[in-house]
Design an enzyme around this catalytic site. Structure first.
Site, PDB file in Angstrom:
ATOM      1  N   ARG A  14      -0.107   7.657  -2.756  1.00 44.90           N
ATOM      2  CA  ARG A  14       0.405   8.649  -1.818  1.00 44.90           C
ATOM      3  C   ARG A  14       2.071   9.173  -2.167  1.00 44.90           C
ATOM      4  O   ARG A  14       2.200  10.212  -2.215  1.00 44.90           O
ATOM      5  CB  ARG A  14       0.510   8.481  -0.328  1.00 44.90           C
ATOM      6  CG  ARG A  14      -1.004   8.900   0.194  1.00 44.90           C
ATOM      7  CD  ARG A  14      -1.130   8.066   1.541  1.00 44.90           C
ATOM      8  NE  ARG A  14      -1.314   6.739   1.275  1.00 44.90           N
ATOM      9  CZ  ARG A  14      -1.333   5.777   2.361  1.00 44.90           C
ATOM     10  NH1 ARG A  14      -1.023   5.971   3.571  1.00 44.90           N
ATOM     11  NH2 ARG A  14      -1.616   4.466   1.977  1.00 44.90           N
ATOM     12  N   LEU A  28      10.342 -20.243  -4.864  1.00 45.31           N
ATOM     13  CA  LEU A  28       9.496 -19.497  -4.168  1.00 45.31           C
ATOM     14  C   LEU A  28       8.036 -19.523  -4.738  1.00 45.31           C
ATOM     15  O   LEU A  28       7.821 -19.757  -5.949  1.00 45.31           O
ATOM     16  CB  LEU A  28       9.864 -18.041  -4.354  1.00 45.31           C
ATOM     17  CG  LEU A  28       8.770 -17.007  -3.657  1.00 45.31           C
ATOM     18  CD1 LEU A  28       8.942 -17.100  -2.356  1.00 45.31           C
ATOM     19  CD2 LEU A  28       9.378 -15.543  -4.164  1.00 45.31           C
ATOM     20  N   HIS A  71       2.031   3.763  -8.944  1.00 45.47           N
ATOM     21  CA  HIS A  71       2.147   2.073  -9.277  1.00 45.47           C
ATOM     22  C   HIS A  71       3.096   1.572 -10.082  1.00 45.47           C
ATOM     23  O   HIS A  71       3.619   0.348  -9.931  1.00 45.47           O
ATOM     24  CB  HIS A  71       0.578   1.859 -10.027  1.00 45.47           C
ATOM     25  CG  HIS A  71      -0.744   2.644  -9.208  1.00 45.47           C
ATOM     26  ND1 HIS A  71      -0.886   1.911  -7.842  1.00 45.47           N
ATOM     27  CD2 HIS A  71      -1.499   3.055  -9.396  1.00 45.47           C
ATOM     28  CE1 HIS A  71      -2.025   2.472  -7.317  1.00 45.47           C
ATOM     29  NE2 HIS A  71      -2.597   3.041  -8.342  1.00 45.47           N
ATOM     30  N   ARG A  91       2.120  -4.654   6.005  1.00 43.69           N
ATOM     31  CA  ARG A  91       1.490  -3.640   5.392  1.00 43.69           C
ATOM     32  C   ARG A  91       2.294  -2.515   5.349  1.00 43.69           C
ATOM     33  O   ARG A  91       2.681  -2.056   6.529  1.00 43.69           O
ATOM     34  CB  ARG A  91       0.007  -3.538   5.858  1.00 43.69           C
ATOM     35  CG  ARG A  91      -0.729  -2.369   5.182  1.00 43.69           C
ATOM     36  CD  ARG A  91      -2.040  -2.281   5.428  1.00 43.69           C
ATOM     37  NE  ARG A  91      -2.676  -1.155   4.566  1.00 43.69           N
ATOM     38  CZ  ARG A  91      -3.938  -1.445   4.196  1.00 43.69           C
ATOM     39  NH1 ARG A  91      -4.827  -2.212   4.639  1.00 43.69           N
ATOM     40  NH2 ARG A  91      -4.492  -0.419   3.397  1.00 43.69           N
ATOM     41  N   SER A 119      -7.951  -4.688   5.346  1.00 48.91           N
ATOM     42  CA  SER A 119      -8.604  -4.396   3.989  1.00 48.91           C
ATOM     43  C   SER A 119      -9.065  -5.586   3.191  1.00 48.91           C
ATOM     44  O   SER A 119      -8.876  -5.665   1.950  1.00 48.91           O
ATOM     45  CB  SER A 119      -7.693  -3.572   3.192  1.00 48.91           C
ATOM     46  OG  SER A 119      -7.539  -2.297   4.097  1.00 48.91           O
ATOM     47  N   ASN A 122       1.348   3.300  -2.839  1.00 40.93           N
ATOM     48  CA  ASN A 122       1.769   4.020  -4.316  1.00 40.93           C
ATOM     49  C   ASN A 122       1.117   5.157  -4.611  1.00 40.93           C
ATOM     50  O   ASN A 122       1.798   6.157  -5.130  1.00 40.93           O
ATOM     51  CB  ASN A 122       1.289   2.954  -5.501  1.00 40.93           C
ATOM     52  CG  ASN A 122       1.861   1.472  -5.225  1.00 40.93           C
ATOM     53  OD1 ASN A 122       2.831   1.460  -4.456  1.00 40.93           O
ATOM     54  ND2 ASN A 122       1.199   0.659  -6.124  1.00 40.93           N
ATOM     55  N   GLU A 173       1.226 -13.315  12.519  1.00 39.03           N
ATOM     56  CA  GLU A 173       1.953 -12.351  13.119  1.00 39.03           C
ATOM     57  C   GLU A 173       1.893 -11.037  12.292  1.00 39.03           C
ATOM     58  O   GLU A 173       2.006 -11.012  11.083  1.00 39.03           O
ATOM     59  CB  GLU A 173       3.423 -12.515  13.587  1.00 39.03           C
ATOM     60  CG  GLU A 173       3.705 -13.668  14.557  1.00 39.03           C
ATOM     61  CD  GLU A 173       3.157 -13.283  15.952  1.00 39.03           C
ATOM     62  OE1 GLU A 173       2.916 -12.115  16.238  1.00 39.03           O
ATOM     63  OE2 GLU A 173       2.572 -14.327  16.511  1.00 39.03           O
ATOM     64  N   SER A 194      -7.675  -5.491  -4.948  1.00 38.38           N
ATOM     65  CA  SER A 194      -8.755  -5.832  -4.274  1.00 38.38           C
ATOM     66  C   SER A 194     -10.033  -5.918  -4.737  1.00 38.38           C
ATOM     67  O   SER A 194     -10.095  -5.239  -5.820  1.00 38.38           O
ATOM     68  CB  SER A 194      -8.879  -5.161  -2.810  1.00 38.38           C
ATOM     69  OG  SER A 194      -9.515  -4.165  -2.799  1.00 38.38           O
ATOM     70  N   ASP A 219       1.053  -1.105   0.007  1.00 39.14           N
ATOM     71  CA  ASP A 219      -0.079  -0.039  -0.161  1.00 39.14           C
ATOM     72  C   ASP A 219       0.863   1.202  -0.012  1.00 39.14           C
ATOM     73  O   ASP A 219       1.848   1.224   0.652  1.00 39.14           O
ATOM     74  CB  ASP A 219      -0.800  -0.001   1.301  1.00 39.14           C
ATOM     75  CG  ASP A 219      -2.058   1.099   0.979  1.00 39.14           C
ATOM     76  OD1 ASP A 219      -2.353   1.332  -0.071  1.00 39.14           O
ATOM     77  OD2 ASP A 219      -2.521   1.360   2.067  1.00 39.14           O
TER      78      ASP A 219
HETATM   79  C1  IPE Z   1      -5.507  -2.635   0.026  1.00 44.16           C
HETATM   80  O1  IPE Z   1      -5.084  -1.329   0.106  1.00 44.16           O
HETATM   81  C2  IPE Z   1      -5.441  -3.545  -1.206  1.00 44.16           C
HETATM   82  C3  IPE Z   1      -4.138  -3.538  -1.969  1.00 44.16           C
HETATM   83  C4  IPE Z   1      -2.984  -2.861  -1.617  1.00 44.16           C
HETATM   84  C5  IPE Z   1      -4.159  -4.290  -3.232  1.00 44.16           C
HETATM   85  P1  IPE Z   1      -6.192  -0.148  -0.286  1.00 44.16           P
HETATM   86  O2  IPE Z   1      -5.563   1.128  -0.437  1.00 44.16           O
HETATM   87  O3  IPE Z   1      -7.423  -0.607  -1.410  1.00 44.16           O
HETATM   88  O4  IPE Z   1      -6.781  -0.367   1.168  1.00 44.16           O
HETATM   89  P2  IPE Z   1      -7.806   0.755   2.008  1.00 44.16           P
HETATM   90  O5  IPE Z   1      -8.789   1.233   1.014  1.00 44.16           O
HETATM   91  O6  IPE Z   1      -6.757   1.822   2.384  1.00 44.16           O
HETATM   92  O7  IPE Z   1      -8.347   0.044   3.084  1.00 44.16           O
HETATM   93  C1  IPE Z   2      -1.781   0.193  -3.278  1.00 46.19           C
HETATM   94  O1  IPE Z   2      -1.529   1.577  -3.220  1.00 46.19           O
HETATM   95  C2  IPE Z   2      -2.160  -0.322  -4.595  1.00 46.19           C
HETATM   96  C3  IPE Z   2      -3.401  -0.663  -4.938  1.00 46.19           C
HETATM   97  C4  IPE Z   2      -4.346  -0.734  -4.374  1.00 46.19           C
HETATM   98  C5  IPE Z   2      -3.702  -1.108  -6.355  1.00 46.19           C
HETATM   99  P1  IPE Z   2      -2.577   2.686  -3.372  1.00 46.19           P
HETATM  100  O2  IPE Z   2      -2.944   2.897  -4.634  1.00 46.19           O
HETATM  101  O3  IPE Z   2      -3.958   2.125  -2.365  1.00 46.19           O
HETATM  102  O4  IPE Z   2      -1.956   3.650  -2.692  1.00 46.19           O
HETATM  103  P2  IPE Z   2      -2.518   4.781  -1.539  1.00 46.19           P
HETATM  104  O5  IPE Z   2      -3.031   4.022  -0.388  1.00 46.19           O
HETATM  105  O6  IPE Z   2      -3.687   5.571  -2.152  1.00 46.19           O
HETATM  106  O7  IPE Z   2      -1.339   5.790  -1.369  1.00 46.19           O
HETATM  107 MG    MG Z   3      -4.258   2.343  -0.428  1.00 46.98          MG
END
Ligand code: IPE
Ligand code: IPE
Ligand code: MG
Length: 252
Positions: free
Chosen positions: A24, A131, A37, A188, A196, A22, A207, A65, A20
């Protein structure tokens, strides 16, 4: 490529990661989210290299997701292109490195071209023994539990399973990743302390480790911090500390 380091008890067999942050990461640079991304795709390689080096057997990465389909169409479209490109670019190298790839999630929501790429990556790497890499894409923990319940019901309806034989094992055997040990360690990135809708069933005793680092910033030192944390945990699985403490061998 460095050789695999000797295995130790502090090494999880199965590592599960929510990648998570990318968006931001890009927004902080005043760039479009898709740039984040793209940078995130590079971090996936850092993570795979680390797992191979440490001798981690299984890695599950949350890439997209069930709920991410609800993002703006432009972001979803760009993510799909990136996903397709990554499949085209990376599979041969992963195959060469003995990585077995599989995808978990609601596959029918992807375009036929992506579904075909996924199937071909799985087939190409099916006999690899290194792996075990699972990519959770169009995945939700609730979807996973629901599809397992559906499979149970179908077996009962077909007369292949008795109602009284439905137990936790019967359910677990129908979840995705049934053949992989449950995740030992969850990471995470991106600072949010939530699951999520990731592996809800499978993470009952995993853990958990969270970091403020955004996914594109991931490096081996951060992953090592997570492993150090894991190594310091006492996993009790509901028992007492005395029950799970390693038996001290007498020197006499
Ligand atoms: C969780 O991240 C899903 C993935 C990293 C693929 P999200 O950015 O979608 O989750 P929330 O919305 O912050 O809970
Ligand atoms: C996770 O990064 C990647 C996907 C959910 C596809 P985000 O796109 O959720 O990045 P933030 O959380 O908005 O920074
Ligand atoms: Mg996110």
């Amino acid at each position: 490529m460095a050789a695999t380091e000797p295995s130790s008890p502090a090494i999880p067999r199965h590592l599960a990661i929510i990648m998570d942050g990318n968006g931001r990461w890009a927004e902080r640079r005043h760039r479009p989210r898709i740039i984040g991304h793209r940078a995130g795709a590079r971090a996936v390689n850092v993570c795979i290299d680390f797992c191979i080096l440490k001798g981690i057997q299984a890695l599950t990465l949350f890439a997209f997701s069930s709920e991410n389909w609800g993002r703006p169409e432009s972001e979803v479209g760009a993510l799909m292109k990136l996903f397709m490109n990554a499949l085209e670019r990376e599979v041969d190298e992963l195959d060469r490195r003995n990585v077995r790839i599989r995808f978990i999630g609601q596959r029918e929501r992807f375009t036929p071209a992506i579904v075909a790429r996924m199937a071909s990556a799985e087939l190409q790497t099916a006999s690899n023994t290194g792996l075990q890499l699972s990519i959770a894409a169009s995945y939700g923990g609730r979807w996973d539990i629901t599809q397992a319940a559906h499979a149970l019901a179908a077996d009962v309806a077909a007369g292949q399973l008795r109602l009284e034989d439905i137990d936790e094992d019967a359910m677990a055997n129908r979840m995705t990743l049934a053949d992989v040990p449950a995740p030992d360690l969850f990471i995470r990135t991106g600072g949010e302390m939530r699951i999520s809708n990731f592996l809800l069933w499978q993470m009952a005793y995993t853990e958990l480790w969270f970091t403020e680092a955004l996914w594109p910033e991931l490096d081996a030192a951060t992953l090592q911090r997570a492993l150090d944390h894991y190594g310091s945990r006492e996993r009790r699985f509901g028992l007492t500390g005395a029950q799970v403490a390693p038996i001290q061998e007498s020197s006499e």
